[in-house]
Enzyme design. Structure first.
Site, PDB file in Angstrom:
ATOM      1  N   GLN A   1       0.675  -1.371   0.021  1.00  0.00           N
ATOM      2  CA  GLN A   1       0.172  -0.102   0.020  1.00  0.00           C
ATOM      3  C   GLN A   1       0.830   1.258   0.005  1.00  0.00           C
ATOM      4  OE1 GLN A   1      -2.759  -1.861   3.272  1.00  0.00           O
ATOM      5  NE2 GLN A   1      -4.014  -0.130   2.105  1.00  0.00           N
TER       6      GLN A   1
ATOM      7  N   ARG B   1       3.461   0.414  12.777  1.00  0.00           N
ATOM      8  CA  ARG B   1       3.304  -0.997  12.195  1.00  0.00           C
ATOM      9  C   ARG B   1       3.308  -0.888  10.745  1.00  0.00           C
ATOM     10  NH1 ARG B   1      -2.241  -3.446  10.591  1.00  0.00           N
ATOM     11  NH2 ARG B   1      -1.816  -5.544  10.706  1.00  0.00           N
TER      12      ARG B   1
ATOM     13  N   HIS C   1       0.408  -9.367   4.785  1.00  0.00           N
ATOM     14  CA  HIS C   1      -0.409  -8.447   4.710  1.00  0.00           C
ATOM     15  C   HIS C   1      -1.145  -8.593   3.251  1.00  0.00           C
ATOM     16  CE1 HIS C   1      -2.576  -4.513   6.745  1.00  0.00           C
ATOM     17  NE2 HIS C   1      -2.970  -4.772   5.479  1.00  0.00           N
TER      18      HIS C   1
ATOM     19  N   ASN D   1      -2.302 -10.665   8.806  1.00  0.00           N
ATOM     20  CA  ASN D   1      -3.166  -9.679   8.924  1.00  0.00           C
ATOM     21  C   ASN D   1      -4.614 -10.040   8.444  1.00  0.00           C
ATOM     22  OD1 ASN D   1      -3.932  -6.626   9.287  1.00  0.00           O
ATOM     23  ND2 ASN D   1      -4.685  -7.003   7.342  1.00  0.00           N
ATOM     24  N   GLU D   2      -5.509 -10.203   9.209  1.00  0.00           N
ATOM     25  CA  GLU D   2      -6.890 -10.438   8.941  1.00  0.00           C
ATOM     26  C   GLU D   2      -7.340 -11.655   8.110  1.00  0.00           C
ATOM     27  OE1 GLU D   2      -8.644  -5.539   8.876  1.00  0.00           O
ATOM     28  OE2 GLU D   2      -8.044  -6.533   6.822  1.00  0.00           O
TER      29      GLU D   2
ATOM     30  N   ASN E   1      -8.522  -5.032  14.364  1.00  0.00           N
ATOM     31  CA  ASN E   1      -8.501  -4.075  13.411  1.00  0.00           C
ATOM     32  C   ASN E   1     -10.239  -3.418  13.421  1.00  0.00           C
ATOM     33  OD1 ASN E   1      -6.015  -4.322  12.544  1.00  0.00           O
ATOM     34  ND2 ASN E   1      -6.412  -4.899  10.475  1.00  0.00           N
TER      35      ASN E   1
ATOM     36  N   TYR F   1     -13.229  -0.912  13.021  1.00  0.00           N
ATOM     37  CA  TYR F   1     -13.555   0.441  12.302  1.00  0.00           C
ATOM     38  C   TYR F   1     -15.074   0.860  12.639  1.00  0.00           C
ATOM     39  CZ  TYR F   1      -9.472   0.365   9.442  1.00  0.00           C
ATOM     40  OH  TYR F   1      -8.177   0.225   8.940  1.00  0.00           O
TER      41      TYR F   1
ATOM     42  N   GLU G   1      -5.569  -1.132  14.019  1.00  0.00           N
ATOM     43  CA  GLU G   1      -6.243  -0.238  12.839  1.00  0.00           C
ATOM     44  C   GLU G   1      -7.335   0.238  13.260  1.00  0.00           C
ATOM     45  OE1 GLU G   1      -6.607  -1.646   9.030  1.00  0.00           O
ATOM     46  OE2 GLU G   1      -4.850  -2.934   8.702  1.00  0.00           O
TER      47      GLU G   1
ATOM     48  N   TRP H   1      -4.732   3.954  11.506  1.00  0.00           N
ATOM     49  CA  TRP H   1      -4.827   3.625  10.098  1.00  0.00           C
ATOM     50  C   TRP H   1      -5.439   4.887   9.263  1.00  0.00           C
ATOM     51  CZ3 TRP H   1      -2.465  -0.219   7.673  1.00  0.00           C
ATOM     52  CH2 TRP H   1      -2.449  -0.304   6.333  1.00  0.00           C
TER      53      TRP H   1
ATOM     54  N   TYR I   1      -7.184   7.215   4.303  1.00  0.00           N
ATOM     55  CA  TYR I   1      -7.223   6.979   5.663  1.00  0.00           C
ATOM     56  C   TYR I   1      -6.089   8.186   6.575  1.00  0.00           C
ATOM     57  CZ  TYR I   1     -10.711   3.359   5.682  1.00  0.00           C
ATOM     58  OH  TYR I   1     -11.730   2.601   5.236  1.00  0.00           O
TER      59      TYR I   1
END
Length: 511
Positions: free
Chosen positions: A49, A103, A147, A192-193, A333, A335, A403, A446, A462
């Site tokens: 990213q 991170r 990730h 990650n996730e 994470n 949101y 996040e 994040w 973000y």
């Protein structure tokens, strides 16, 4: 089709164009001094990213390169935020902001271009330089090994996470990272996730490797009813294998900590009916328990065993023993909140995907309680609810919020007061959770700088710092949120910032 669309809304997790409850009231009156003195505050990004340099210094393509270049996204991560070349500037910004920790993730296809075997010396140089630069500025590296960006070569060779071969290859990759960087990196996150990886990549086909089946998505290959469960199974085995390796070879000397990351919603019954309340418990088991129960008790939730049936893989006794307790911390994470409605049906198991297997609809709809321009219910107290759930259900494990953030259109605006309100309200609820006994050790926003978002490219961002993606030099500009967070981290009363103007001067390195 309606069920598919509702589930689609659920999984568009990175678009948070939301209006927080009571946003006109300004940020909460709190500062870093309200938190424990050893509490960690940071921010984060991930390799694909922000790094860019996608074809430089020996890096090979990941599945995200392939996916983006196939035209499924707005743009690609070929250059992204160019942190590969600008990491010194970014670390200087982190220091000026006041971060305790950063991170970031390591690009597997940069470090080991063939997926296994030969290690790329240029990648070693880059990540060593980044880690050293962080430490030289007093910033702790929190490193995520994976990730979403699997080396494409492994996807081509044996279909990546669908094959048990991934366990050995991931463990070998982790071994390289622990050996090369573990003398200075004390906090590792394996994956990650994985719950999102399984659903987006193998149920709906919204993300690489774009596998799904009709009617759940439009893909050329895949099996939505079965593949997500296989992928999660291999993710768990890869995680526990890497943790076991770390415990055997490195932990005593390096004295580090290792955990795994899970995407979480705060789930709320749509109504106070018994059926919706029970459906919410099922949804918790499916979305959170699917990943956490095997780590806590050595097997998937009983609810899932009952409802998924033979589609859910089984652990051997030795695998179960290795999984149990295979974490020093859990990272979350978070949101938004979502609402759960019971959804009875008679679809055969072989034709059901993940959502249908749990006999519940998870939706943003909340009976009109949310403002009309809100896509997802912003419920800052939901973070407190999630932390209470982990405290009550999983023995109050050490937790990092890895996040938490708010997406806004990438239009160049620096006055992101809604983002400040969002972060401030979530920190206020985090503080309440801590005072109620939550074992949360740190909080990361994040994202630190604008990034190539993994569902929306460059349309939304973000970042605390705006990145001008139209500028060849990718100049960074501090947003209002960056100034607010910096003030918060320095223990200052930051309410006076609400009436100030954002700094329009780009950050330019003096080194």
């Amino acid at each position: 089709m309606m069920r598919v669309m509702v589930f689609l809304v659920l999984l568009l997790l990175t678009v948070m164009i939301m209006v927080g409850n009571g946003e006109q009231n300004g940020p909460a009156l709190l500062s870093r001094d309200d938190f424990p003195s050893n509490f960690i505050f940071g921010s984060g990004t991930s390799a694909y990213q922000v790094e860019g340099a996608a074809a430089e210094d020996g890096r090979s393509p990941s599945v995200w390169d392939t996916f983006a270049h196939a035209g499924y996204m707005q743009g690609t991560g070929d250059t992204a935020s160019d942190e590969y070349h600008k990491y010194k500037e970014d670390v200087k910004l982190m220091k000026e902001t006041g971060l305790d920790a950063y991170r970031f993730s390591i690009s597997w296809s940069r470090l080991i271009p063939d997926g296994r075997g030969r290690v790329n010396p240029k990648a070693l140089e880059y990540y060593n330089n980044l880690v050293n630069e962080l430490l030289n500025h007093g910033i702790k590296p929190h490193v995520t090994l994976f990730h979403y960006d699997l080396p494409q070569v492994l996807e081509d060779e044996y279909e990546g996470w669908l094959s048990p071969k991934i366990v050995d290859d991931f463990t070998a990759y982790a071994d390289v990272c622990f050996r090369e960087f573990g003398d200075r990196v004390s906090h590792w996150t394996t994956l990650n996730e994985p719950n999102v990886l399984a659903l987006l990549g193998y149920d709906l086909g919204f993300a690489p490797p774009k596998r799904c089946s009709h009617p759940f998505g439009n893909c050329s290959r895949g099996n939505s009813p079965t593949e997500p469960y296989i992928v999660m199974h291999h993710c768990l085995l890869a995680h526990s294998s890497a943790v076991s390796l770390y415990a055997r070879k490195y932990k005593a000397k390096q004295q580090g900590f290792i955990g795994i990351n899970v995407f979480v919603y705060h789930l709320i019954p749509l109504t106070n009916s018994t059926n919706d309340i029970i459906a919410t418990r099922r949804a918790q088991d499916f979305y959170v328990g699917w990943l956490i129960e095997p780590l806590y008790r050595g097997d998937y939730p009983k609810t899932m065993r009952k409802m998924v049936g033979s589609k859910l893989p089984k652990f051997s006794r030795s695998q179960s023993e290795q999984l149990t307790g295979s974490y020093d911390f859990i990272s979350l994470n978070y949101y938004a909140a979502m609402y759960v409605k019971d959804d009875p049906h008679d679809i055969p198991a072989s034709q059901r995907d993940f959502r249908a297997d749990m006999f519940a609809v998870v939706t943003a709809a909340d009976n009109g309680l949310t403002k009309s321009d809100t896509l997802f219910p912003v419920l800052p107290s939901g973070l407190r609810g999630v932390l209470e759930y982990f405290k009550q259900s999983y023995g109050n494990p050490p937790i990092y919020i890895h996040e938490n953030g708010f997406a806004m259109p990438q239009n160049g605006s620096l006055y992101d007061v809604r983002r400040v309100k969002y972060i401030s309200d979530h920190l206020e609820n985090l503080l309440i959770a801590l005072r109620n006994g939550s074992n949360t050790l740190g909080y990361f926003t994040w994202s630190f700088i604008d990034a190539y978002e993994l569902l929306y490219g460059y349309e939304y961002s973000y970042g605390l710092y705006y990145v001008d993606f139209g500028d060849e030099d990718r100049k960074r500009y501090p947003r209002f949120s960056a100034r607010w967070y910096s003030s918060f981290l320095r223990g200052r009363n930051h309410t006076n910032l609400m009436n100030s103007s954002p700094n329009l001067t780009p950050f330019v390195s003096t080194t």
